[in-house]
Design a protein around this motif. Structure first.
Motif, PDB file in Angstrom:
ATOM      1  N   LEU A 256     -51.003 -42.627 -59.607  1.00  0.00           N
ATOM      2  CA  LEU A 256     -50.624 -43.753 -58.759  1.00  0.00           C
ATOM      3  C   LEU A 256     -51.095 -45.088 -59.309  1.00  0.00           C
ATOM      4  N   LEU A 257     -51.887 -45.083 -60.364  1.00  0.00           N
ATOM      5  CA  LEU A 257     -52.377 -46.328 -60.968  1.00  0.00           C
ATOM      6  C   LEU A 257     -51.432 -46.721 -62.107  1.00  0.00           C
ATOM      7  N   ARG A 258     -50.211 -47.067 -61.740  1.00  0.00           N
ATOM      8  CA  ARG A 258     -49.182 -47.432 -62.718  1.00  0.00           C
ATOM      9  C   ARG A 258     -49.024 -48.940 -62.738  1.00  0.00           C
ATOM     10  N   TYR A 259     -48.993 -49.503 -63.951  1.00  0.00           N
ATOM     11  CA  TYR A 259     -48.908 -50.955 -64.109  1.00  0.00           C
ATOM     12  C   TYR A 259     -47.541 -51.414 -64.580  1.00  0.00           C
TER      13      TYR A 259
ATOM     14  N   TYR B 163     -56.613 -53.873 -62.218  1.00  0.00           N
ATOM     15  CA  TYR B 163     -56.725 -53.109 -63.462  1.00  0.00           C
ATOM     16  C   TYR B 163     -55.702 -53.559 -64.498  1.00  0.00           C
ATOM     17  N   ARG B 164     -54.535 -53.969 -64.055  1.00  0.00           N
ATOM     18  CA  ARG B 164     -53.527 -54.445 -65.013  1.00  0.00           C
ATOM     19  C   ARG B 164     -54.054 -55.679 -65.758  1.00  0.00           C
TER      20      ARG B 164
ATOM     21  N   ARG C 131     -49.571 -47.522 -69.949  1.00  0.00           N
ATOM     22  CA  ARG C 131     -48.810 -48.119 -68.852  1.00  0.00           C
ATOM     23  C   ARG C 131     -49.535 -47.970 -67.520  1.00  0.00           C
ATOM     24  N   GLY C 132     -50.646 -47.282 -67.506  1.00  0.00           N
ATOM     25  CA  GLY C 132     -51.419 -47.083 -66.286  1.00  0.00           C
ATOM     26  C   GLY C 132     -52.739 -46.411 -66.628  1.00  0.00           C
ATOM     27  N   GLY C 133     -53.463 -45.985 -65.590  1.00  0.00           N
ATOM     28  CA  GLY C 133     -54.732 -45.316 -65.834  1.00  0.00           C
ATOM     29  C   GLY C 133     -55.865 -46.286 -66.101  1.00  0.00           C
ATOM     30  N   LEU C 134     -56.906 -45.776 -66.786  1.00  0.00           N
ATOM     31  CA  LEU C 134     -58.133 -46.543 -66.933  1.00  0.00           C
ATOM     32  C   LEU C 134     -58.637 -46.661 -68.361  1.00  0.00           C
TER      33      LEU C 134
ATOM     34  N   LEU D 135     -62.433 -46.542 -74.527  1.00  0.00           N
ATOM     35  CA  LEU D 135     -62.869 -47.739 -73.824  1.00  0.00           C
ATOM     36  C   LEU D 135     -62.253 -47.753 -72.426  1.00  0.00           C
ATOM     37  N   ASN D 136     -63.074 -48.035 -71.434  1.00  0.00           N
ATOM     38  CA  ASN D 136     -62.631 -48.157 -70.048  1.00  0.00           C
ATOM     39  C   ASN D 136     -62.529 -49.635 -69.675  1.00  0.00           C
ATOM     40  N   PHE D 137     -61.499 -49.979 -68.908  1.00  0.00           N
ATOM     41  CA  PHE D 137     -61.326 -51.385 -68.531  1.00  0.00           C
ATOM     42  C   PHE D 137     -61.396 -51.617 -67.026  1.00  0.00           C
ATOM     43  N   SER D 138     -61.642 -50.582 -66.237  1.00  0.00           N
ATOM     44  CA  SER D 138     -61.624 -50.760 -64.786  1.00  0.00           C
ATOM     45  C   SER D 138     -62.969 -51.167 -64.210  1.00  0.00           C
TER      46      SER D 138
END
Length: 462
Positions: free
Chosen positions: A228-231, A316-317, A341-344, A388-391
Motif C-alpha cells: 500500500l506504500l505506492r508512490y 516517503y515519496r 516505485r514504493g516501499g522503504l 539504504l532506508n529513507f522512511s
C-alpha cells in the motif's frame, strides 16, 4: 579457576553451557538490523539502516483518544488473554486492509500474530525439517535468514533483476534440486517493493512462479508489508489474489501502514497449514496482545486509515526523491542503485573492490549507518552493496547521511588507487546533474520509477 583459554579450547564457563545448547543453535545467526539498533539509538547517529516508519507522523491526539476509548469501554478485556487466532473485530480490520489490494479473505482464515516476523518463524516451524530447502530472493529480507536458519533449512537464493525474482533461474534451480533428491518446501518472497532491493515482481513472473509451485509441490510465503506504500505506477495483483490461497501463504502487518510498536501482523494459509501454525503459536506466546488488537480496532472505527497511509506515502515519496538526488550528488559514477516505485528501501552497489561491511565500520565513526549487502545473502554475495532506508529520517538527515557515506566511499576509492596505482575513478568532478528521475549511472533519462537492473556477478564470485 581461570577463565582464560587453554590450548585453544573454550573458556570453562562457556564450555559448560555449550554442551547443553541444542544442535540447531549452531545454525542460528543474528541479523544486522538488530545488531545496529543499539548503535542507531544514539541521537548523533543518522540511521539509514533499519526499516523504521515515520511514527512521528501519527497524531498524538488520535493516540490519546484511542486509549481513552479502550479504557472507558473495554479496559478489563484489553488487559485479559485472548484467543490464539486473534479477536474477531481485529480480523475484520485485516479483511479491510487486504480488500484494499484486491484480496478476498474470510476472517476465519486469519491468524493474528505478534508482528510479521512471527509469521516467518511460525511458518518455518510448521513446514521446515532440518535439511529442507527454502528458496528466497537474492538479496532477501535480512530478518528472514535467521528465522529459516534456526530450523536448519538449506537456503537457496535466486537472483533478481528489475522485474523481480528471475523465474528462468528459479526453474533451472528447481530441476537441479529435484535431480539431487532435495525437497523444496517453501519459496519466500517479498514481491512488491522488495526488501532490500526495492524491485517489484512482474505479473507474468508471478503467474509463472505459481505454475512452478504447483508443478514441484512447494508453498509460497508472500511477505507484503509495503504493497500500500505506492508512490507511482499502477498496483500489482498480489500472489495470494492470483492463486486464491491454494499455494500461497500470505503475510501482512500493521507495522508499515500504522505503527511497528503495536507488534501486530497476520497470516492467511491453507487450512491444514493454518491449523499447525495456530498450534505453534499457542506454544510460542499463547496469544497476541489483546490491547494492541483493540487499539487497531478502535483506530479503524474512529479514523480513516487510508488517509493515514496516503499521508505517510506523501512523506516517503519526498524522502525517496531526496535520497536519490543525494546519491547522484555524492556517490561515484561507478555506483548504481534501484529507483523503487514504493516501499522503504534503495539498494546501492559500489565498485567491486569496496566491502560494505568494512565500510560500515568506517561510516559508524562518522555517525551514519546502513545495512551491508552481505547480510541479505547466505553465500557471501552482496559484499559491495548496501541497503539504504529513507522512511526513518527527515530530508535534511538523509542528505547529510548520504554526504557522509559519500565521503567514506571516496576515501576507500582513493586508498584503492594508491595501493594499485590505478587512477581514481571516484572523483565527483563533472558529475551528472542530481535528479530523482535518474536511476544511477545506468539508464539516465529513463521514465520515472524505472528500476535499475541489479548488477550480476560471475558464477562462484565471492
Amino acid at each position: 579457576m581461570s577463565g582464560g583459554r587453554r590450548g585453544g579450547s573454550l573458556p570453562p564457563q562457556v564450555e559448560r553451557y555449550a554442551r547443553l545448547l541444542a544442535r540447531r543453535t549452531q545454525a542460528m545467526r543474528s541479523t544486522a538490523m538488530r545488531d545496529l539498533m543499539s548503535i542507531t539509538e544514539r541521537p548523533e547517529v543518522i540511521s539509514l539502516a533499519g526499516g523504521l516508519p515515520d511514527t512521528a507522523s501519527f497524531p498524538p491526539r488520535v493516540f490519546a483518544e484511542i486509549f481513552e476509548s479502550i479504557a472507558s469501554e473495554a479496559c478489563a478485556r484489553a488487559l485479559q488473554y485472548g484467543p490464539t487466532e486473534g479477536l474477531a473485530e481485529t480480523k475484520r480490520c485485516i479483511r479491510e486492509v487486504m480488500s484494499a489490494e484486491g484480496m478476498r479473505v474470510d476472517p476465519q482464515d486469519v491468524i493474528v500474530t505478534t508482528g510479521g516476523q512471527q509469521v516467518i518463524d511460525l511458518v518455518a516451524r510448521a513446514l521446515v525439517d532440518p535439511g529442507d530447502v527454502v528458496i528466497a530472493e537474492g538479496p532477501t529480507y535480512p530478518g528472514a535468514i535467521p528465522a529459516f536458519c534456526s530450523y536448519e533449512a538449506e537456503i537457496v537464493q535466486i537472483s533478481v533483476d528489475d522485474e523481480g525474482l528471475r523465474v528462468d533461474e528459479l526453474a533451472e534451480q528447481l530441476e537441479q534440486l529435484r535431480a539431487l533428491g532435495k525437497r523444496v518446501k517453501l519459496l519466500y518472497t517479498v514481491p512488491t517493493f522488495q526488501n532490500p532491493a526495492g524491485v517489484t515482481l512482474a505479473t507474468g513472473r508471478r503467474r509463472r512462479i505459481l505454475e512452478l509451485a504447483r508443478e514441484y509441490g512447494f508453498l509460497i510465503l508472500e511477505d507484503n508489508p509495503y504493497g500500500l506504500l505506492r508512490y507511482e505506477g499502477e498496483p500489482t495483483t498480489p500472489l495470494f489474489a492470483l492463486d486464491g490461497g491454494e499455494q500461497v501463504i500470505y503475510l501482512g502487518t500493521f507495522s508499515k501502514i500504522l505503527a511497528p510498536g503495536i507488534r501486530l501482523g497476520w497470516v492467511v494459509a491453507p487450512t491444514p497449514v493454518r491449523e499447525k501454525i495456530n498450534i505453534g503459536k499457542q506454544a510460542a506466546d499463547l496469544c497476541t496482545s489483546t490491547l494492541s488488537q483493540l487499539m487497531v480496532h478502535a483506530y479503524f472505527e474512529r479514523q480513516r486509515w487510508r488517509s493515514y497511509v496516503e499521508l505517510v506515502s506523501t512523506i516517503y515519496r519526498r524522502r525517496r526523491d531526496t535520497l536519490l538526488n543525494a546519491l547522484a550528488e555524492h556517490l561515484p559514477p561507478e555506483a548504481t542503485w534501484t529507483v523503487p516505485r514504493g516501499g522503504l528501501f534503495v539498494w546501492v552497489t559500489l565498485p567491486d573492490y569496496i566491502d560494505t561491511t568494512d565500510l560500515l565500520a568506517r561510516a559508524l565513526r562518522e555517525n551514519v549507518a546502513f545495512v551491508p549487502g552481505e547480510q541479505a545473502f547466505v553465500d557471501g554475495r552482496g559484499k559491495s552493496s548496501m541497503r539504504l532506508n529513507f522512511s526513518g529520517c527527515d530530508e535534511q538527515q538523509i542528505r547529510e547521511g548520504v554526504r557522509r557515506i559519500g565521503e567514506v566511499v571516496e576515501e576507500q576509492i582513493a586508498l584503492y588507487g594508491t595501493l594499485t596505482g590505478q587512477p581514481r575513478h571516484g572523483a565527483r568532478s563533472g558529475r551528472r546533474e542530481s535528479t530523482a528521475k535518474e536511476p544511477g549511472r545506468e539508464g539516465a533519462g529513463s521514465e520515472p520509477g524505472r528500476v535499475v537492473p541489479m548488477r550480476r556477478r560471475a558464477p562462484g564470485h565471492r
